[in-house]
Design a protein around this motif. Structure first.
Motif, mmCIF file in Angstrom:
data_model
loop_
_atom_site.group_PDB
_atom_site.id
_atom_site.type_symbol
_atom_site.label_atom_id
_atom_site.label_comp_id
_atom_site.label_asym_id
_atom_site.label_seq_id
_atom_site.Cartn_x
_atom_site.Cartn_y
_atom_site.Cartn_z
ATOM 1 N N VAL A 80 0.577 4.157 -2.826
ATOM 2 C CA VAL A 80 1.001 5.751 -2.777
ATOM 3 C C VAL A 80 1.871 6.279 -3.718
ATOM 4 O O VAL A 80 1.513 7.529 -3.953
ATOM 5 C CB VAL A 80 0.636 5.853 -1.369
ATOM 6 N N ALA B 149 0.642 -1.784 -0.217
ATOM 7 C CA ALA B 149 -0.010 0.174 0.273
ATOM 8 C C ALA B 149 0.653 1.319 -0.052
ATOM 9 O O ALA B 149 0.276 2.223 -0.583
ATOM 10 C CB ALA B 149 -0.861 0.062 1.188
ATOM 11 N N HIS C 243 -4.658 1.249 -4.392
ATOM 12 C CA HIS C 243 -4.521 1.705 -3.039
ATOM 13 C C HIS C 243 -5.855 1.495 -1.906
ATOM 14 O O HIS C 243 -5.524 0.470 -0.672
ATOM 15 C CB HIS C 243 -4.492 2.925 -3.025
#
Length: 406
Positions: free
Chosen positions: A147, A143, A216
């Motif tokens: 980002v 994750a 995400h």
């Protein structure tokens, strides 16, 4: 090499300490006596056979008191599991500080002997992290990389628009980030060769942003499920979201009981004040050590509570009136939050059941507005409680009592 290293060693009853410098494919093992004398060192592979040979090499030198290992939750995880399964006491060792490295140099044997001396002297005394949060760590890393990649793509879009032809820049430059992304993802590149090239690049980047956003969101849901199953009390704590909970669990490791006190956890998170007194000066300074990612997690929790928690806002107001700056108040809050997080990590925290609230309300034909009016809160607060978005124990208990008697 492993077999040759063990060959010719005569068994002895002396007490010995071992140190392990671990890498991706190899680990270097050093053995010292209980008075610090160097006995032997050898290199082994990071395979089950290599771990067995390394442990046999250590055992052949005497009674093993402790084994110091660098990277018990990373490169040394496999050896740590093998050593613990054999009943050995494993100690987590941090790498030597820079001053010592400059003084004695660096090599695998040097680092292995340094780990052994750290275990002997007591400089290292922490139990190893058990790698039971591997799944959470993997999801969290994925994750976080999503980002970073998304941010990089957005920055590239902005950079291209700076030097893009005026017609493109004037059309898409004034838009905000999300509107611009949606618009660019739908365009059909037309015009001369320059316009087509620029628009094609912008469209590809915009689609990448949308894909990474979806990725995400999916990873965040998976993280939320994993951390809630692992520690529901931590996830339900006010201000602790999926990403924050994952980071705190990773920092604590799969065996948070190895942290003896909440002060040790605060120090691990870099939230414990460090004495900085000298002569007539008596003060503490901010700790710049510890896990900075965990420190950032405590910082985010503090910001959320300062924005939405009544008790925290009252506390901040009192500290402001006492003359403290916002930075100082946040430092105090992080220390208090670390104490609360430590309890969630080391004890079982009972979380009020919420699954029955919405069905119970709907069965009695009560609207959110009516329930909120009776309890003196906003309807969104009742909705948050029903969906488990926000933990408000007192409101949850009062809400359930009212529904049962309504």
């Amino acid at each position: 090499m492993a077999a040759a290293a063990v060959e010719g060693i005569v068994g002895t009853d002396q007490n010995v300490f071992a140190g392990v410098d671990s890498h991706t494919d190899t680990l270097h093992v050093a053995v010292i006596s209980d008075n610090g004398g160097h006995l032997a060192d050898a290199e082994f592979t990071t395979t089950p056979a290599g771990y067995a040979a390394a442990l046999a090499f250590i055992d052949a030198h005497g009674n093993v008191t402790a084994i110091g290992v660098e990277g018990t939750s990373s490169y040394g995880a496999g050896f740590t599991r093998a050593a613990c399964s054999r009943g050995h006491r494993v100690i987590e060792v941090n790498r030597p500080d820079r001053a010592e490295r400059r003084r004695i140099g660096k090599s695998d044997p040097i680092d292995a002997y340094a780990a052994a001396r750290a275990a002997l002297s007591g400089r290292a005394s922490s139990a190893p992290k058990y790698d039971t949060v591997t799944g959470i760590r993997a999801l969290h890393n994925a994750a976080r990389s999503a980002v970073k990649a998304r941010t990089a793509a957005l920055n590239q879009i902005g950079s291209i628009l700076i030097s893009a032809p005026e017609t493109i820049r004037s059309k898409y430059g004034p838009l905000n980030s999300m509107d611009r992304t949606h618009a660019l993802a739908r365009i059909r590149p037309t015009g001369d060769a320059v316009h087509i090239a620029v628009l094609t690049a912008l469209k590809a980047l915009a689609r990448r942003v949308k894909e990474l956003t979806t990725e995400h969101e999916a990873l965040t849901k998976a993280i939320d499920t994993a951390v809630t199953a692992d520690n529901p009390g931590l996830r339900a704590t006010y201000g602790v979201g999926p990403d924050t909970a994952a980071q705190l669990l990773i920092t604590a490791g799969g065996n948070p009981e190895r942290m003896r006190t909440e002060a040790s956890f605060a120090a691990l998170c870099g939230a414990a004040p460090v004495p900085a007194s000298s002569g007539r000066t008596n003060r503490h300074r901010l700790s710049r050590g510890g896990d900075r990612a965990a420190n950032a997690a405590l910082y985010r929790i503090a910001l959320v509570r300062m924005a939405g928690d009544a008790r925290t806002r009252e506390y901040a107001a009192r500290q402001t009136a006492a003359g403290r700056t916002k930075k100082e108040i946040i430092r105090l809050l992080k220390r208090a939050i670390a104490r609360e997080i430590f309890r969630c990590l080391t004890t079982t925290v009972n979380v009020p059941e919420i699954a029955d609230l919405r069905p119970l309300r709907q069965s009695k034909n009560i609207t959110l507005s009516a329930a909120a009016r009776h309890l003196g809160v906003w309807p969104s607060r009742i909705s948050d409680v029903e969906r488990g978005i926000r933990r408000l124990d007192d409101l949850t208990h009062a809400y359930r009592d009212w529904l049962q008697t309504a």
